[in-house]
Write a protein that holds these residues in place. Structure first.
Motif, PDB file in Angstrom:
ATOM      1  N   UNK A   1      25.648  75.936 -62.909  1.00 37.15           N
ATOM      2  CA  UNK A   1      25.606  75.626 -64.333  1.00 37.15           C
ATOM      3  C   UNK A   1      26.852  76.079 -65.057  1.00 37.15           C
ATOM      4  N   UNK A   2      27.530  77.063 -64.493  1.00 41.47           N
ATOM      5  CA  UNK A   2      28.760  77.554 -65.111  1.00 41.47           C
ATOM      6  C   UNK A   2      29.814  76.472 -65.121  1.00 41.47           C
ATOM      7  N   UNK A   3      29.723  75.514 -64.203  1.00 42.89           N
ATOM      8  CA  UNK A   3      30.735  74.487 -64.076  1.00 42.89           C
ATOM      9  C   UNK A   3      30.599  73.395 -65.118  1.00 42.89           C
ATOM     10  N   UNK A   4      29.472  73.330 -65.803  1.00 47.76           N
ATOM     11  CA  UNK A   4      29.278  72.247 -66.747  1.00 47.76           C
ATOM     12  C   UNK A   4      30.232  72.330 -67.913  1.00 47.76           C
ATOM     13  N   UNK A   5      30.716  73.537 -68.195  1.00 46.62           N
ATOM     14  CA  UNK A   5      31.580  73.687 -69.360  1.00 46.62           C
ATOM     15  C   UNK A   5      32.883  74.361 -69.042  1.00 46.62           C
ATOM     16  N   UNK A  10      33.010  74.347 -60.050  1.00 47.18           N
ATOM     17  CA  UNK A  10      33.840  75.529 -59.829  1.00 47.18           C
ATOM     18  C   UNK A  10      33.219  76.477 -58.814  1.00 47.18           C
ATOM     19  N   UNK A  11      31.896  76.516 -58.755  1.00 46.53           N
ATOM     20  CA  UNK A  11      31.214  77.352 -57.781  1.00 46.53           C
ATOM     21  C   UNK A  11      30.572  76.506 -56.685  1.00 46.53           C
ATOM     22  N   UNK A  12      31.013  75.269 -56.555  1.00 44.97           N
ATOM     23  CA  UNK A  12      30.470  74.399 -55.535  1.00 44.97           C
ATOM     24  C   UNK A  12      30.959  74.773 -54.144  1.00 44.97           C
ATOM     25  N   UNK A  47      37.666  76.477 -50.638  1.00 46.00           N
ATOM     26  CA  UNK A  47      39.092  76.360 -50.935  1.00 46.00           C
ATOM     27  C   UNK A  47      39.677  77.695 -51.369  1.00 46.00           C
ATOM     28  N   UNK A  48      38.952  78.417 -52.214  1.00 52.67           N
ATOM     29  CA  UNK A  48      39.460  79.724 -52.659  1.00 52.67           C
ATOM     30  C   UNK A  48      39.542  80.710 -51.508  1.00 52.67           C
TER      31      UNK A  48
END
Length: 288
Positions: free
Chosen positions: A283-287, A172-174, A180-181
């Motif tokens: 790490x926020x994207x893991x979940x 999500x923060x990649x 894209x955003x």
């Protein structure tokens, strides 16, 4: 019809519920044949249909998208004629039918091929191609008129796009999602003026809330970097805030799942408990 089936196979929005299973011959019938049955649209409201569909698309999350409905099992059952030319399925070339020319740009939809989606190269779709049709051009030699595109098609094997296979979700923060955003319109519907007794879209409000959570999560890293490393109490407080924001972001995205959507087997799911600290925005994207 083709676009409608494409949508039903990949998106839950507007998808009817099949009342029975179709009698399908896997050796002859195409995948779309299993929609050849009685279906119910009770879950798709009749009034205010357009605002409802737009709102559902705005709130859609990754688990509600089937990127590759044509599984290996289905592909193995298809007749050879349906599998011919696989080596050029991902060729980035113009598709031509007499006067009609449309660019095929697989580099923008790598996940439909099971590949990691990177930032695609800049490519003009040449919208001016749509300004010409056969009206007033009945005697036109289209082979000569579209010669440059026909040449590209004939050299299609030189323009095949390949990627790295990865079944996991996009970070999500990649790098790709941050890009894209920045370049796209993320939501269809604006926050509406709320009127009585009509459908009220929620997508816009959720969008602003999610952006706020994401912004606060990014800023907490800046606070950690600027903090005196000897101040352990303040550091732990900021880490706790980051973990809370991460939990909120995960909950915010998962509560949008509709009850009748099965988990997508193509995606991994990480249910681990949050650690004491979050050291990287990825790490926020893991979940989430």
């Amino acid at each position: 019809m083709l676009l409608q089936v494409w949508s039903w196979e990949r998106l839950h929005v507007g998808r009817p519920t099949r009342i029975a299973e179709a009698e399908v011959d896997p050796d002859i019938d195409p995948l779309a044949a299993h929609w050849r049955v009685r279906a119910s649209s009770q879950e798709n409201p009749r009034p205010h249909t357009l605002p409802f569909y737009r709102d559902q698309l705005d709130m859609q999350i990754e688990e509600q998208v089937t990127w590759q409905p044509y599984t290996d099992e289905i592909l193995q059952r298809l007749p050879p004629s349906c599998l011919e030319g696989q080596e050029i399925w991902s060729a980035e070339v113009p598709l031509i039918c007499f006067d009609l020319v449309e660019w095929h740009l697989p580099s923008r939809v790598m996940r439909q091929f099971g590949w990691v989606q990177d930032i695609p190269p800049t490519k003009s779709t040449e919208t001016t191609l749509h300004n010409k049709d056969r009206r007033g051009m009945r005697v036109t030699d289209w082979e000569d008129y579209r010669h440059q595109y026909i040449t590209l098609w004939e050299d299609r094997h030189d323009y095949v796009v390949n990627g790295v296979r990865d079944p996991t979700r996009v970070a999500h923060f990649g790098q790709y999602m941050n890009w894209y955003r920045r370049i796209t319109r993320q939501h269809i519907s604006p926050i509406p003026a709320r009127r009585r007794m009509v459908f009220h879209p929620e997508g816009g409000a959720r969008h602003f809330m999610e952006c706020g959570i994401m912004h606060a999560f990014e800023r907490h890293f800046e606070a950690l970097d600027a903090l005196d490393p000897t101040n352990e109490v303040a550091r732990q407080a900021i880490v706790d805030i980051g973990n809370s924001l991460r939990q909120m972001h995960r909950l915010f995205r998962t509560v949008r799942l509709v009850d009748d959507v099965e988990p997508n087997p193509q995606l991994g799911h990480d249910d681990e408990v949050l650690a004491d600290g979050v050291d990287n925005p990825q790490d926020m994207d893991e979940t989430d």
